[in-house]
Write a protein that holds these residues in place. Structure first.
Motif, PDB file in Angstrom:
ATOM      1  N   THR A   1      19.478 -45.886  36.937  1.00 51.97           N
ATOM      2  CA  THR A   1      18.488 -45.553  35.908  1.00 51.97           C
ATOM      3  C   THR A   1      17.582 -46.746  35.620  1.00 51.97           C
ATOM      4  O   THR A   1      16.356 -46.615  35.520  1.00 51.97           O
ATOM      5  N   GLY A   2      18.194 -47.930  35.497  1.00 61.10           N
ATOM      6  CA  GLY A   2      17.392 -49.124  35.233  1.00 61.10           C
ATOM      7  C   GLY A   2      16.431 -49.437  36.364  1.00 61.10           C
ATOM      8  O   GLY A   2      15.262 -49.777  36.137  1.00 61.10           O
TER       9      GLY A   2
ATOM     10  N   VAL B   1      20.199 -53.700  31.901  1.00 58.64           N
ATOM     11  CA  VAL B   1      19.716 -52.324  31.760  1.00 58.64           C
ATOM     12  C   VAL B   1      19.920 -51.894  30.312  1.00 58.64           C
ATOM     13  O   VAL B   1      21.056 -51.648  29.879  1.00 58.64           O
TER      14      VAL B   1
ATOM     15  N   ARG C   1      12.264 -49.433  36.191  1.00 57.89           N
ATOM     16  CA  ARG C   1      11.484 -50.599  36.602  1.00 57.89           C
ATOM     17  C   ARG C   1      10.528 -50.241  37.737  1.00 57.89           C
ATOM     18  O   ARG C   1       9.378 -50.695  37.782  1.00 57.89           O
TER      19      ARG C   1
ATOM     20  N   GLN D   1      23.863 -55.249  34.643  1.00 59.42           N
ATOM     21  CA  GLN D   1      22.648 -55.847  35.181  1.00 59.42           C
ATOM     22  C   GLN D   1      22.439 -55.331  36.598  1.00 59.42           C
ATOM     23  O   GLN D   1      23.398 -55.029  37.311  1.00 59.42           O
TER      24      GLN D   1
ATOM     25  N   ALA E   1      22.837 -48.538  36.525  1.00 59.34           N
ATOM     26  CA  ALA E   1      22.008 -49.398  37.371  1.00 59.34           C
ATOM     27  C   ALA E   1      20.887 -48.593  38.024  1.00 59.34           C
ATOM     28  O   ALA E   1      19.728 -49.041  38.086  1.00 59.34           O
TER      29      ALA E   1
END
Length: 240
Positions: free
Chosen positions: A42-43, A77, A47, A83, A40
C-alpha cells in the motif's frame, strides 16, 4: 509485482513492474508477515501514484525513471512500524490507448498552432489597417523593406495617400454628437425635448458655461410657443 498505477489521463492506467522490500523496526505492535507485505504494498503504491498521476500515458519511460528516484529510500508507511523501499524495472501501457493519447496530443498541438497563426493574422490585419490609414507610417515601412528604392518613395507615398482618401470616409462615423443633440432639441416629442433642454442646462451650468445655457433659451421659447399654439393660449399678456 505488477501494479496498476493511475495516470494523468482519467481512467487510464500504467502497469509498473516493481520489486519492493520491507522491514519492521522495534515495536510492541509488529504485524504478522502477511500484514507487513500488505502495508508495504500500500505504501509503495501510494508513493508510486504520486509520480504516475503527474504524467500522461505516453510517458512510460519517464515514469519508470521517476519511480526509481521516489521508491529508492526506506520510508515508513503511515503510522505503522513498517518501512518499505522499491525498485521499478519497467512501466508499460496498452499500446492502443497510448496511440489514442498520442493522437490527442498531436491534435491539441495542431489546434494551438492554428490558434497562434490566427492571432498572428489578426495582428497583421490590424497593423495593415493602421498603415493604410496613415500614409506616413506606410511609406516609412515600405522604405525600411526597400532601402535601395529611394527614388520610388514619392510615387509610393502618393499611392498610400490615394488609398487613405478612398478608405478613410468609410471609417468615419455617420453620426456625430452634435447631430444627435440637434435631433433631441428639434424633436416633435415635447416631453423628450423639454427633458433634453433641462439636462443640458444643468450640465452647462455645472461647468460654469452660463453662455451655453443661455443659448438653450431659444429652444425653450420655441417649445413654449408650440405648446400655446396647440392649446389656443395667447402668446403675450397684451393679447389676453
Amino acid at each position: 509485482m505488477a501494479l496498476q498505477l493511475a495516470s494523468a489521463d482519467n481512467f487510464l492506467y500504467f502497469t509498473a513492474d516493481i520489486a519492493f522490500w520491507v522491514h519492521c523496526g522495534s515495536s510492541d505492535k509488529v504485524p504478522d508477515i502477511e500484514s507487513m507485505w500488505d502495508i508495504a504494498r500500500t505504501g509503495i503504491t501510494h508513493r508510486a501514484e504520486e509520480v504516475s498521476t503527474q504524467y500522461r500515458l505516453i510517458a512510460t519511460e519517464r515514469v519508470r525513471a521517476e519511480l526509481n528516484v521516489v521508491l529508492g529510500p526506506w520510508r515508513p508507511v503511515g503510522q505503522s512500524p513498517v518501512q518499505a523501499r522499491g525498485r521499478c524495472f519497467s512501466v508499460t501501457a496498452d499500446p492502443e490507448l497510448v496511440a489514442a493519447v498520442a493522437e490527442h496530443e498531436r491534435s491539441k498541438s495542431q489546434q494551438l498552432v492554428i490558434s497562434w497563426d490566427e492571432q498572428r493574422r489578426q495582428q497583421q490585419r490590424r497593423q495593415m489597417c493602421s498603415l493604410l490609414l496613415n500614409p506616413l507610417q506606410a511609406t516609412a515601412w515600405w522604405l525600411l523593406d526597400n532601402p535601395d528604392k529611394v527614388s520610388e518613395v514619392l510615387e509610393v507615398a502618393k499611392t498610400f495617400q490615394e488609398v487613405q482618401n478612398i478608405l478613410e470616409p468609410a471609417t468615419t462615423p455617420s453620426e456625430s454628437a452634435g447631430k444627435l443633440v440637434d435631433e433631441l432639441l428639434t424633436t416633435k416629442d415635447e416631453a423628450l425635448r423639454a427633458g433634453a433642454i433641462h439636462t443640458l442646462k444643468k450640465f452647462f451650468l455645472s461647468y460654469g458655461r452660463e453662455d451655453l445655457a443661455a443659448q438653450l433659451q431659444v429652444f425653450d421659447d420655441q417649445a413654449c410657443d408650440t405648446a400655446r399654439q396647440r392649446t389656443g393660449s395667447p402668446t403675450s399678456p397684451d393679447k389676453a
